[in-house]
Design an enzyme around this catalytic site. Structure first.
Site, PDB file in Angstrom:
ATOM      1  N   ILE A 189       6.621  -1.963  -7.758  1.00  0.00           N
ATOM      2  CA  ILE A 189       6.390  -2.464  -6.395  1.00  0.00           C
ATOM      3  C   ILE A 189       5.633  -3.788  -6.434  1.00  0.00           C
ATOM      4  O   ILE A 189       6.051  -4.775  -5.823  1.00  0.00           O
ATOM      5  CB  ILE A 189       5.620  -1.408  -5.560  1.00  0.00           C
ATOM      6  N   ARG A 192      -3.113   3.598  -1.853  1.00  0.00           N
ATOM      7  CA  ARG A 192      -3.697   4.841  -1.362  1.00  0.00           C
ATOM      8  C   ARG A 192      -5.017   4.548  -0.671  1.00  0.00           C
ATOM      9  O   ARG A 192      -5.741   3.629  -1.068  1.00  0.00           O
ATOM     10  CB  ARG A 192      -3.931   5.832  -2.520  1.00  0.00           C
ATOM     11  N   ASP A 209      -2.041   0.312   5.653  1.00  0.00           N
ATOM     12  CA  ASP A 209      -0.946   1.248   5.862  1.00  0.00           C
ATOM     13  C   ASP A 209      -1.314   2.631   5.347  1.00  0.00           C
ATOM     14  O   ASP A 209      -0.609   3.597   5.616  1.00  0.00           O
ATOM     15  CB  ASP A 209       0.314   0.738   5.155  1.00  0.00           C
ATOM     16  N   GLU A 216      -5.218  10.863   6.684  1.00  0.00           N
ATOM     17  CA  GLU A 216      -3.954  10.603   7.386  1.00  0.00           C
ATOM     18  C   GLU A 216      -3.460  11.896   8.020  1.00  0.00           C
ATOM     19  O   GLU A 216      -3.527  12.940   7.376  1.00  0.00           O
ATOM     20  CB  GLU A 216      -2.899  10.075   6.411  1.00  0.00           C
ATOM     21  N   HIS A 231       1.300   4.595   7.570  1.00  0.00           N
ATOM     22  CA  HIS A 231       1.861   4.893   6.237  1.00  0.00           C
ATOM     23  C   HIS A 231       3.388   4.739   6.287  1.00  0.00           C
ATOM     24  O   HIS A 231       4.126   5.704   6.073  1.00  0.00           O
ATOM     25  CB  HIS A 231       1.485   6.303   5.767  1.00  0.00           C
TER      26      HIS A 231
END
Lengths: 317, 317
Positions: free
Chosen positions: B149, B229, B253, B258, B277
């Site tokens: 990524i 994270r 994000d 969460e 997210h």
């Protein structure tokens, strides 16, 4: 030498010019009204190119060079300038980076639904279902006008693994396009792109180039982006195309009438994104313009004639 | 063969699977609760990997393969799965394109002040002065975690002519980075980037890796982006860094908790952008996951063992 500027840049740039050219005098004003009293003594004028008249040119009896910090020259009194043999240069070429970044930014804003997430944040709402977002990857972009700016958009679009189609006069393939069309082939081109972006200037050829039949040919989920000139399409044609869902969204930075009147329907249409003719305006605009000025001023001092962006006053560009 | 799926994809993908594998039966449900009664007959299970328990694994007596349509495997009952010798594969690799596009999109949203223009549109306001927008061109991005990524973010950043710095375990240079740092050199790295983006997973090494002293080292106009994270930094550390203007903006994000609770301060801080997210979630998520399933299913039928993304159940990844 006296360099008169009707543009007042940041301290940083002022200091830079003083360091580079310690023997010359730079006088900066915020507009022509303030600067006008020095015009008769100015050797060089720095302007956005919208504040000159034949009368002002005749006052400026010592003027040898006008550096226009813009690409548009349509408000310049060329006859008066030509008569006095004044050199004109402009800032052509500084627009491609900000305008290409603007285009990518706005395409992503729409397909990634960034407005939805801003709204959800305003509402303290954690919501991940009931909608989907898209990607640029694999999509097709069609660029009307593949010159310096369109070419830079094409280059970035390629980096996102988009398919890149383009339209220009010659139809000749560009380094970063997969396929090119001539203007006469536009009806073959229009059904293909997911994003259609126009960087076309306003000319007799491009004025109202797009009409109802052209929007009928576009994909119904196409996103139309205009960063060229507002008279590419009549407002009512575009509004009708959006209302009847011939296309899904329009991102508009240029308009038939600017400033866009506050009661214009574009402001309130959900599928329209309005920005105030800002795609080329970033904090790098004046630094890049002054870079061109700086190089041309060295050439001016050397008495050479190899100017960057020297304008042919006969042709007007 | 019976392929049981606790994910219900779009019609298009269902048809595609039926065309590719006409002799096999695909049963799609919206969740495990609905699918559970078929579990005992299923040969293959398609899941996001969050709905399995040791009990469910013991019911699934014919199960030979679990395809997890996600990269995270932390909720999988590995002991029970390993005991029964069930193959596990996942969808690792499908995140890099959407997450890199998200990163570029959000960096542009902040520096190009897109929220301001949305607000101006809401107010029918044509305003071009009193503020300036920026560019990615020439800026420095620092990427915490240069793997698949982070590497894709680096590639796109390079296309925008950014300077790319990275941090990973080895500190080894990556194709699209200009300079790499080891984690131990992070204090040398942090003062340099205009944008700091973390794609780090949650491990013992990365948990609360960033503390107050690290934000003290960042540029005061740095924009911090977390798509890895949420436990990379404690909420209160980040809030303090923003309030005391140690950095200029945070794009978040992922969060320690969460969904982000509706009374969490992040929602209302002007210099924070919250998304739920969602950086990897686009309409290409399931098509890409099913591409991996499709290839692995061919391998499964051939009785080969060359699976894409086969999980080592000992190691858990």
């Amino acid at each position: 030498m006296l360099i008169l500027s009707t543009i007042k840049p940041k301290e940083e740039l002022i200091n830079k010019m003083n360091t580079l050219f310690p023997k010359d005098e730079f006088h900066y004003y915020r507009n022509m009204e303030e600067a006008q009293h020095e015009l008769k003594n100015a050797d060089i004028l720095i302007t956005y190119g919208e504040d000159l008249t034949p009368e002002l040119v005749s006052i400026a009896s010592k003027l040898k060079w006008i550096m226009v910090m813009s690409a548009g020259l349509d408000q310049m009194p060329f006859d008066a300038i030509q008569e006095k043999g004044i050199l004109v240069t402009n800032a052509r070429g500084i627009h491609k980076i900000p305008m290409a970044e603007y285009t990518i930014s706005m395409m992503l804003q729409v397909i990634k639904q960034n407005k939805r997430f801003i709204e959800q944040q305003n509402q303290h709402l954690w919501k991940r279902t009931g909608f989907q977002t898209g990607e640029l990857f694999g999509k097709t972009i069609g660029i009307l006008g593949v010159g310096a700016i369109g070419g830079e958009i094409a280059r970035l679009a390629k980096a996102f693994n988009m398919k890149v189609l383009g339209v220009n006069r010659s139809g000749k393939l560009h380094e970063f396009t997969d396929q090119m069309y001539q203007v006469s082939e536009i009806e073959e081109f229009l059904p293909k792109p997911d994003f259609i972006v126009s960087v076309l200037p306003s000319t007799d050829e491009t004025k109202y180039l797009l009409s109802e039949k052209h929007f009928n040919l576009m994909k119904s989920d196409a996103i139309f982006i205009n960063i060229g000139r507002g008279d590419l399409v009549k407002d009512e044609v575009l509004i009708e195309a959006l209302k009847s869902k011939k296309i899904s969204h329009a991102i508009l930075d240029v308009f038939e009438q600017e400033p866009l009147p506050s009661d214009h329907p574009f402001w309130d249409i959900e599928q329209v994104t309005v920005t105030p003719h800002f795609s080329s305006k970033t904090d790098m605009y004046l630094p890049r313009s002054f870079d061109i000025f700086e190089k041309n001023f060295q050439i001016f001092k050397q008495g050479s004639n190899e100017y960057i962006n020297k304008i042919d006053l006969e042709r007007g560009y």
